[in-house]
Motif scaffolding. Structure first.
Motif, mmCIF file in Angstrom:
data_model
loop_
_atom_site.group_PDB
_atom_site.id
_atom_site.type_symbol
_atom_site.label_atom_id
_atom_site.label_comp_id
_atom_site.label_asym_id
_atom_site.label_seq_id
_atom_site.Cartn_x
_atom_site.Cartn_y
_atom_site.Cartn_z
ATOM 1 N N GLY A 245 0.846 -1.182 0.000
ATOM 2 C CA GLY A 245 0.000 0.000 0.000
ATOM 3 C C GLY A 245 0.883 1.233 0.000
ATOM 4 O O GLY A 245 2.112 1.125 -0.003
ATOM 5 N N ALA A 246 0.252 2.431 0.005
ATOM 6 C CA ALA A 246 1.050 3.660 -0.031
ATOM 7 C C ALA A 246 0.267 4.817 0.587
ATOM 8 O O ALA A 246 -0.958 4.885 0.447
ATOM 9 N N VAL A 247 0.987 5.682 1.269
ATOM 10 C CA VAL A 247 0.376 6.920 1.766
ATOM 11 C C VAL A 247 1.146 8.100 1.180
ATOM 12 O O VAL A 247 2.364 8.216 1.381
ATOM 13 N N LEU A 248 0.461 8.947 0.430
ATOM 14 C CA LEU A 248 1.086 10.163 -0.110
ATOM 15 C C LEU A 248 0.753 11.349 0.787
ATOM 16 O O LEU A 248 -0.337 11.428 1.353
ATOM 17 N N GLU A 249 1.703 12.263 0.898
ATOM 18 C CA GLU A 249 1.504 13.488 1.672
ATOM 19 C C GLU A 249 1.175 14.625 0.702
ATOM 20 O O GLU A 249 2.035 15.028 -0.090
ATOM 21 N N ALA A 250 -0.040 15.133 0.770
ATOM 22 C CA ALA A 250 -0.473 16.180 -0.167
ATOM 23 C C ALA A 250 0.466 17.384 -0.133
ATOM 24 O O ALA A 250 0.806 17.966 -1.164
ATOM 25 N N GLU A 251 0.914 17.730 1.050
ATOM 26 C CA GLU A 251 1.753 18.918 1.231
ATOM 27 C C GLU A 251 3.146 18.768 0.614
ATOM 28 O O GLU A 251 3.835 19.759 0.394
ATOM 29 N N TRP A 252 3.559 17.537 0.405
ATOM 30 C CA TRP A 252 4.919 17.309 -0.089
ATOM 31 C C TRP A 252 4.998 17.211 -1.619
ATOM 32 O O TRP A 252 6.099 17.146 -2.177
ATOM 33 N N LEU A 253 3.842 17.172 -2.278
ATOM 34 C CA LEU A 253 3.867 17.007 -3.739
ATOM 35 C C LEU A 253 4.471 18.236 -4.412
ATOM 36 O O LEU A 253 4.010 19.351 -4.179
ATOM 37 N N PRO A 254 5.479 18.054 -5.258
ATOM 38 C CA PRO A 254 6.102 19.199 -5.934
ATOM 39 C C PRO A 254 5.259 19.612 -7.138
ATOM 40 O O PRO A 254 5.418 19.071 -8.232
ATOM 41 N N ILE A 255 4.364 20.543 -6.907
ATOM 42 C CA ILE A 255 3.454 20.965 -7.979
ATOM 43 C C ILE A 255 4.047 22.170 -8.703
ATOM 44 O O ILE A 255 4.478 23.138 -8.068
ATOM 45 N N ASP A 256 4.084 22.077 -10.014
ATOM 46 C CA ASP A 256 4.711 23.121 -10.819
ATOM 47 C C ASP A 256 3.941 24.437 -10.616
ATOM 48 O O ASP A 256 2.709 24.451 -10.608
ATOM 49 N N ARG A 257 4.681 25.538 -10.462
ATOM 50 C CA ARG A 257 4.100 26.830 -10.124
ATOM 51 C C ARG A 257 2.915 27.236 -11.001
ATOM 52 O O ARG A 257 1.845 27.579 -10.485
ATOM 53 N N PRO A 258 3.040 27.180 -12.352
ATOM 54 C CA PRO A 258 1.911 27.643 -13.169
ATOM 55 C C PRO A 258 0.651 26.790 -13.006
ATOM 56 O O PRO A 258 -0.437 27.241 -13.376
ATOM 57 N N VAL A 259 0.780 25.592 -12.445
ATOM 58 C CA VAL A 259 -0.400 24.734 -12.235
ATOM 59 C C VAL A 259 -1.371 25.419 -11.279
ATOM 60 O O VAL A 259 -2.594 25.366 -11.471
ATOM 61 N N HIS A 260 -0.820 26.085 -10.262
ATOM 62 C CA HIS A 260 -1.673 26.790 -9.303
ATOM 63 C C HIS A 260 -2.474 27.880 -9.998
ATOM 64 O O HIS A 260 -3.667 28.044 -9.759
#
Lengths: 345, 345
Positions: A245-260
């Motif tokens: 199984g796996a647990v991802l941390e939403a806060e740790w995801l490296p989201i590309d700036r323009p995506v926001h």
């Protein structure tokens, strides 16, 4: 410049194969019944294929022909990278509608050759056929990997950390504004930089070839896959193959700036784009906690941006996403399904 | 049975790869980012790809789905055979229109698996994509050949004899009555045996894999190619690559018996079907006169029917056809051009 359909099959082949990137281990490239390649030595042969279809994987007009050629090779390079392997030889099968111009095909090859040259990939053969339908590029890419370096989806174990080699969501953001919801009023709210950066992520991804090789050489990862269908879907593939199984941390995801910026303008959830959007072509891998520092360094040395995004857990826990406030949500194994979806819809 | 488009991509892949022909040298088949294959040893890797497109290479209704699957592999086997090589591993890329049924795809795989099993070919990977257009099967076939056995198009020399490994014209005769000229009055004049034999030659050719290997092992041939575009066109490829000319003897061409019947009924020239029809998938090779007896024996031992059909000459003479009365006619390098033609036209 005539249409490709007005030239004969052999004329088109002759023109496209005039300048072929090659390698010393290519004994015979295009021009006979088959290519002859020197795959001797102790490495395993790595083989993958992936097709790009007009209207499903690209749209002429949004992507230039050069970008279409680039992407056809890039998506295959990403699969080879995900095995920790070195790409070597490509075979290209083109299905050409009669209205396609020879100059368009030249551009496709310009894009393909530029990327092939960058990774020392030889174009060693292929096939050209007419189609009463959309333009398609199908490619088989062959590579090589030492048996003690190869990285499959099946080696992850509970306790391992989960990492990615680059940022997420930009390609999905590009699809959003350029294909799914092209309202001019909303479009005008996006900066030109955001538009071009997300469009480029969508039509001309840069595969993590150097990162994949560096991770394999570091011998620190336990499993690896490339993020093509979407982070959640591809993590699910690792979970299925490794029985974890796996647990991802939403806060740790490296989201590309323009995506926001795109998510805000279009009223979408940034996390949705990063988790389910797909086509990021970063690598997703797992590693023991005590080797993660070495792994992150290897990624960085290869030019990537390594980020820990979660942890492998017991299979009974399934896949979960932990939000900023600590809430644990089930993480659905969904993403881009090339049979169920079509970017025109 | 639902339509393939209604199942998810992974459901379709899981179903099609449930029973995959494999080999001991396949370290990892379908199910990861790429296949892992053991190509070590002193052999060269041989790689080719060829696509089959609905409406161009096959017509649903004339060919069964099983035959469509068979042919997709057969045409690639023929290219591997033409190098004198042993076929080993196949990657299959399917482009699936939404109306295609899962049961149809099952049949395609049944045909492909049966032929793969016959030649110990492992199906090691592939790709599935949706297409708003015709059903397409693109395949890459990998094989192996010892460097001192490989046969290219480029070794023919003036004085060599020209041979084929089987009969000519049947596939072209099948195209004639089933696709190009389906007048019921003419059709009724053909015997059921002639129809089925020529239809089968067109939709389910048997590649000369054993013959190719036997010729390579006999070390008697100087050049080889498979007859896919048509005898005249493929002979021209040998002439171009070897910088030679050729004279064919019309009387020596082994024309399949039903071809005469079809040609008579449709008022066509039997020779035209044999020279320019294409898709015979026999091998065309050249050899020194003093090794031809050994070569013919090798072909016969492999189950083929070897025939001398002409002689390699000086390049200045070009390509010629000698008729029964001794008249020498220029032999045009034309045949099936997959860009210029389309069997619906």
């Amino acid at each position: 410049m005539g249409e490709a359909g007005l030239l004969g099959e052999f004329d088109v082949i002759a023109r496209l194969t005039q300048v072929q990137p090659t390698r010393p281990d290519v004994r015979l490239g295009s021009g006979d019944d088959a290519a002859l390649l020197d795959a001797s030595g102790s490495h395993l042969l790595v083989a993958t294929c992936d097709a790009q279809v007009d209207g499903v994987h690209f749209i002429r007009g949004v992507a230039t022909y050069e970008e279409i050629g680039h992407k056809a090779l890039a998506v295959n390079l990403s699969d080879i990278a995900a095995m920790g392997a070195e790409p070597r030889w490509a075979l290209i099968s083109l299905l050409i509608p009669s209205e396609l111009k020879m100059s368009d095909l030249d551009q496709v090859y310009t894009g393909m050759r530029a990327l092939a040259g960058r990774y020392s990939v030889a174009l060693v053969g292929g096939n050209i056929s007419f189609i009463s339908g959309p333009f398609c590029i199908d490619m088989t890419l062959l590579g090589a990997v030492s048996p003690d370096r190869v990285l499959m989806r099946s080696g992850a174990q509970p306790g391992d950390l989960i990492l990615v080699t680059g940022k997420l969501g930009a390609a999905a953001a590009g699809v959003l504004w350029s294909v799914s919801a092209t309202d001019p009023a909303l479009l005008a709210l996006l900066s030109p930089e955001t538009r071009e950066r997300t469009r480029k992520a969508m039509v001309a991804p840069l595969p993590a070839v150097a990162e994949g090789r560096a991770i394999a050489e570091s011998r620190t990862a336990t499993a690896m896959i490339d993020v093509s269908d979407g982070l959640a879907q591809d993590l699910w593939h690792i979970c299925q193959s490794s029985h974890v199984g796996a647990v991802l941390e939403a806060e740790w995801l490296p989201i590309d700036r323009p995506v926001h910026e795109v998510a805000r303008v279009y009223g979408k959830d940034t996390l949705d784009l990063a988790l389910y959007g797909g086509e990021d072509y970063v690598l997703l891998c797992t590693a023991k906690e005590d080797s993660v520092a070495t792994l992150l360094e290897a990624i960085q040395d290869a030019g990537g941006v390594g980020r820990i995004i979660g942890r492998v857990v017991d299979p009974s826990q399934g896949m979960k996403l932990r939000l900023a406030d600590g809430e644990l949500r089930p993480l659905e194994p969904r993403g881009w399904d090339h049979l169920a979806h079509n970017i025109y819809r």
